[in-house]
Design an enzyme around this catalytic site. Structure first.
Site, PDB file in Angstrom:
ATOM      1  N   HIS A 104     -30.918  22.508   8.909  1.00  0.00           N
ATOM      2  CA  HIS A 104     -29.884  23.543   9.016  1.00  0.00           C
ATOM      3  C   HIS A 104     -28.942  23.534   7.816  1.00  0.00           C
ATOM      4  O   HIS A 104     -27.858  24.093   7.882  1.00  0.00           O
ATOM      5  CB  HIS A 104     -29.088  23.360  10.312  1.00  0.00           C
ATOM      6  CG  HIS A 104     -29.944  23.492  11.535  1.00  0.00           C
ATOM      7  ND1 HIS A 104     -30.461  24.699  11.967  1.00  0.00           N
ATOM      8  CD2 HIS A 104     -30.418  22.543  12.386  1.00  0.00           C
ATOM      9  CE1 HIS A 104     -31.197  24.498  13.045  1.00  0.00           C
ATOM     10  NE2 HIS A 104     -31.188  23.195  13.315  1.00  0.00           N
ATOM     11  N   LYS A 130     -19.931   3.155   4.827  1.00  0.00           N
ATOM     12  CA  LYS A 130     -19.916   1.856   4.127  1.00  0.00           C
ATOM     13  C   LYS A 130     -20.148   2.066   2.634  1.00  0.00           C
ATOM     14  O   LYS A 130     -19.475   1.478   1.798  1.00  0.00           O
ATOM     15  CB  LYS A 130     -21.001   0.912   4.653  1.00  0.00           C
ATOM     16  CG  LYS A 130     -20.785   0.277   5.994  1.00  0.00           C
ATOM     17  CD  LYS A 130     -19.707  -0.761   6.054  1.00  0.00           C
ATOM     18  CE  LYS A 130     -18.367  -0.148   6.309  1.00  0.00           C
ATOM     19  NZ  LYS A 130     -17.949   0.072   7.660  1.00  0.00           N
ATOM     20  N   TRP A 152       0.899  -1.145   0.000  1.00  0.00           N
ATOM     21  CA  TRP A 152       0.000   0.000   0.000  1.00  0.00           C
ATOM     22  C   TRP A 152       0.937   1.193   0.000  1.00  0.00           C
ATOM     23  O   TRP A 152       1.624   1.465   0.984  1.00  0.00           O
ATOM     24  CB  TRP A 152      -0.874  -0.001   1.248  1.00  0.00           C
ATOM     25  CG  TRP A 152      -1.913   1.064   1.260  1.00  0.00           C
ATOM     26  CD1 TRP A 152      -3.155   1.017   0.697  1.00  0.00           C
ATOM     27  CD2 TRP A 152      -1.817   2.357   1.897  1.00  0.00           C
ATOM     28  NE1 TRP A 152      -3.828   2.186   0.926  1.00  0.00           N
ATOM     29  CE2 TRP A 152      -3.042   3.025   1.651  1.00  0.00           C
ATOM     30  CE3 TRP A 152      -0.832   3.008   2.612  1.00  0.00           C
ATOM     31  CZ2 TRP A 152      -3.298   4.316   2.123  1.00  0.00           C
ATOM     32  CZ3 TRP A 152      -1.079   4.287   3.078  1.00  0.00           C
ATOM     33  CH2 TRP A 152      -2.300   4.927   2.835  1.00  0.00           C
ATOM     34  N   GLY A 167       5.910  -0.047   6.656  1.00  0.00           N
ATOM     35  CA  GLY A 167       6.094   1.082   7.563  1.00  0.00           C
ATOM     36  C   GLY A 167       6.654   2.278   6.814  1.00  0.00           C
ATOM     37  O   GLY A 167       6.633   2.307   5.582  1.00  0.00           O
TER      38      GLY A 167
HETATM   39  O1  M6R Z   1      -8.525  -1.271  12.792  1.00  0.00           O
HETATM   40  P1  M6R Z   1      -9.261  -0.039  13.206  1.00  0.00           P
HETATM   41  O2  M6R Z   1     -10.583  -0.333  13.772  1.00  0.00           O
HETATM   42  O3  M6R Z   1      -8.449   0.840  14.113  1.00  0.00           O
HETATM   43  O4  M6R Z   1      -9.484   0.764  11.860  1.00  0.00           O
HETATM   44  C1  M6R Z   1     -10.042   2.034  11.852  1.00  0.00           C
HETATM   45  C2  M6R Z   1     -10.472   2.442  10.469  1.00  0.00           C
HETATM   46  O5  M6R Z   1      -9.375   2.489   9.608  1.00  0.00           O
HETATM   47  C3  M6R Z   1     -11.527   1.483   9.890  1.00  0.00           C
HETATM   48  O6  M6R Z   1     -12.629   1.365  10.722  1.00  0.00           O
HETATM   49  C4  M6R Z   1     -11.989   1.975   8.500  1.00  0.00           C
HETATM   50  O7  M6R Z   1     -12.691   3.164   8.616  1.00  0.00           O
HETATM   51  C5  M6R Z   1     -12.832   0.893   7.814  1.00  0.00           C
HETATM   52  N1  M6R Z   1     -12.386   0.703   6.471  1.00  0.00           N
HETATM   53  C6  M6R Z   1     -14.267   1.224   7.748  1.00  0.00           C
HETATM   54  O8  M6R Z   1     -15.006   0.233   7.129  1.00  0.00           O
END
Ligand code: M6R
Length: 615
Positions: free
Chosen positions: A511, A492, A75, A102
């Site tokens: 608003h 979502k 990524w 990282g």
């Molecule tokens: O692993 P985490 O719960 O810390 O991740 C947080 C967000 O990156 C994660 O919830 C993200 O928003 C999802 N893709 C939502 O579906």
């Protein structure tokens, strides 16, 4: 971000690594690569695109022999996704090869120093800088690979999980971790390296999870030597027995992980409260809360830190904690909190919510809070994750692996844990009567069955998806406990179908957002009987008179909304604080079906990754 895999042992490394990369693709999927040692030399192949693209290309390009290898799914952070920036990266001599998850923050200054010393770079990555730094140390200090890695890492600022090997020493892989996860699977005369245990679960259940600032030399047929990167101290590695099984990380007949995970929610919620919700004894048992009850009872407030869907679960918990336990709650985006110089005291309790337990912003937020004396409680899904380990105490959600990038069962199980916590604290504080407490427990116990019933709307939701799949905007409205659900429904849809969507508190519509409403605008309104029903019905009237298309999420047997809405999706009745566990189900299904109909990659939406381990 990024998934790393490695193997050294007696089997062919290639099939293990390629399959492992496919399992880790949730961590990043813009490019992929593999380096194998074939007995004479390193064979390396990498490409922009998915692991399937790599597989296709690689099998025509290089021999896949060898019992030692490393692989990477990326990524992108430094450098756009392309073949050159993909991992693995060679050092200038071609002797060393590395994979990295990282960010090396001081890579630019290190790169300049290396250029001054004659090094050249093919890619724009920080990783290529790191492998050349290791090579430089190795030559100049005349040390072995392990020592060179250690010296180099002491010059690095940033986060990493790395695996590196030297073609002149093809009996060892050196690995290290700071801020990004790294597990070593310990088999019979063989070792596996991976960002999580999924790539090696069918080969061994024994794993060592490196701690931050630890490195290990993994030698063929020997034991693993773990050391502290800073001071070279030897560490006695703890070999953990994994509970994960293969079925949990496969699709099990579903087209997508997301759909499988949506359907797993009844069981996941049950698993979350198993052994914790004891309705016969009218008791909630959460060890992390029990052991720290004094702290919870003396707290001035709770500050929730989280990101994305977990932040939405945090918002639901704000309503629950305040409503049931009368504890003031603030819900913070971890990314803002960590940089805001927030006021934190020793009487604050920080609840960090994270499915992965690896989200960099959430981790940084809790480190900040700890440094100011606050008590940190983690609500994580991934056992042994960084946040789970950094927290002073916590409760796992026990949802099982969540692989689809769009979070589904993580959300409902997080709400379940937070509800159990609020109930336990409410009882301890006496802010809820024993009969109310018992009623809540009995009702919570019925939720898995009610989620099953809510899932029965699937086929009908699919027909609604077909009608609105070409809309360019969606509005989601909810009030009270269901306002965060509206935000979650919009997230979502956005993340997997790329349709613009916004969530709003229903009463806020007047608003501003009401100006958006016309006959083209689908508005999803959560209008369950418990929770300001009449007010929401009035909001629906306002939408109707502006010709908006209304999709109502209602309680079984509803009459009023049915008369007004274009479509209604029913969910079973429950007490108000538990409605989010049901109303979120049709919203997950709606976004899923729209994304499938639009031919989007549901499990791996563009630009996203499952765990966000960068800022
Ligand atoms: O692993 P985490 O719960 O810390 O991740 C947080 C967000 O990156 C994660 O919830 C993200 O928003 C999802 N893709 C939502 O579906």
């Amino acid at each position: 971000m990024c998934g790393i895999v490695g193997y050294i042992g007696r089997r062919d490394a290639y099939p293990i690594i390629i399959k492992g990369l496919q399992r880790l693709e949730y961590r990043g999927y813009d490019s992929a690569g593999i380096a194998l040692y074939d007995g004479n030399d390193i064979k390396l192949s990498k490409t922009k695109g998915k692991v399937s693209d790599l597989k296709e290309r690689l099998e025509n390009e290089i021999t896949t022999d060898g019992t030692l290898g490393i692989g990477h799914t990326r990524w992108a952070t430094h450098g756009v996704p392309n073949d050159v920036n993909s991992h693995p990266h060679y050092s200038n001599s071609g002797d060393l090869v590395i994979i990295h998850n990282g960010i090396i923050e001081n890579y630019d200054s290190l790169r300049k120093e290396l250029i001054n010393r004659g090094y050249t770079f093919k890619s724009d990555t920080d990783t290529e800088v790191l492998v050349n730094l290791i090579e430089d140390v190795k030559k100049n200090e005349n040390v072995k690979l392990g020592k060179a890695v250690q010296i180099a890492l002491n010059q690095v600022i940033g986060a990493y999980a790395i695996a590196v090997f030297d073609k002149n020493k093809p009996n060892e892989i050196v690995v290290a971790r700071l801020g990004s996860p790294l597990a070593i699977g310990v088999g019979d005369d063989e070792f596996f390296i991976a960002s999580d245990a999924s790539p090696f679960i069918e080969f061994t259940k024994n794993a060592i999870y490196l701690e931050d600032e630890e490195m290990a030399i993994v030698r063929r047929g020997k034991t693993v030597k773990v050391r502290k990167i800073k001071n070279d101290d030897l560490v006695d590695p703890y070999i953990q027995e994994l509970q994960l099984n293969l079925e949990q990380i496969e699709k099990g007949g579903y087209d997508h992980f997301m759909l499988k995970e949506i359907y797993e929610q009844p069981e996941a919620i049950q698993d979350t409260f198993r052994g914790r919700l004891l309705s016969n004894e009218a008791m909630v048992k959460l060890a992390g809360v029990e052991d720290n009850m004094k702290k919870f009872l003396a707290a001035d407030r709770i500050i929730v830190v989280a990101c994305g869907t977990s932040w939405h679960a945090g918002l639901v918990s704000e309503y629950i904690f305040e409503d049931l336990a009368r504890i003031p709650v603030e819900v913070e985006y971890a990314s803002e909190f960590r940089y805001r110089n927030p006021v934190i005291t020793e009487r604050d309790i920080i609840i960090a919510i994270s499915q992965s337990g690896e989200t960099a912003d959430t981790l940084a937020a809790i480190k900040l809070a700890k440094s100011r004396g606050a008590f940190v409680f983690g609500v994580c899904n991934v056992v042994g994750s960084s946040i789970a380990r950094e927290a002073d105490a916590g409760a796992y959600t026990h949802a099982g692996p969540e692989i689809g990038v769009a979070s589904t069962k993580a959300f409902t199980t997080q709400i379940t844990v937070l509800t159990l916590m609020a109930l336990r604290l409410a009882r301890a504080k006496g802010t809820i009567s024993s009969s109310e407490f018992r009623h809540h427990l009995i009702e919570l116990e019925t939720i898995p069955n009610k989620v099953e019933v809510a899932l029965k709307s699937d086929a009908y939701v699919e027909t609604i998806a077909d009608i609105y799949k070409d809309a360019t905007n969606f509005l989601y409205l909810g009030r009270g406990y269901n306002f965060p659900v509206a935000l979650e429904g919009a997230l979502k849809l956005k993340e997997i179908s790329y349709i613009h969507a916004e969530g709003y508190p229903a009463a806020e519509m007047k608003h501003g957002p009401i100006a958006l409403i016309d006959e083209q605008m689908p508005v999803v309104v959560i209008a369950t009987k418990k929770g300001h029903y009449e007010k929401v019905v009035s909001n629906i009237q306002e939408i109707k008179s502006r010709k908006g298309k209304i999709i109502g999420i209602v309680t079984e047997g509803d009459v009023s909304v049915k008369e007004l809405a274009d479509h209604v999706i029913e969910v079973p009745e429950t007490i108000e604080c538990l409605t989010p566990l049901l109303t979120t189900i049709p919203l997950q299904l709606l976004s899923y079906h729209i994304a499938v109909m639009l031919d989007k990659n549901v499990d791996q939406p563009r630009n996203l990754a499952k765990s966000v381990t960068v800022e």
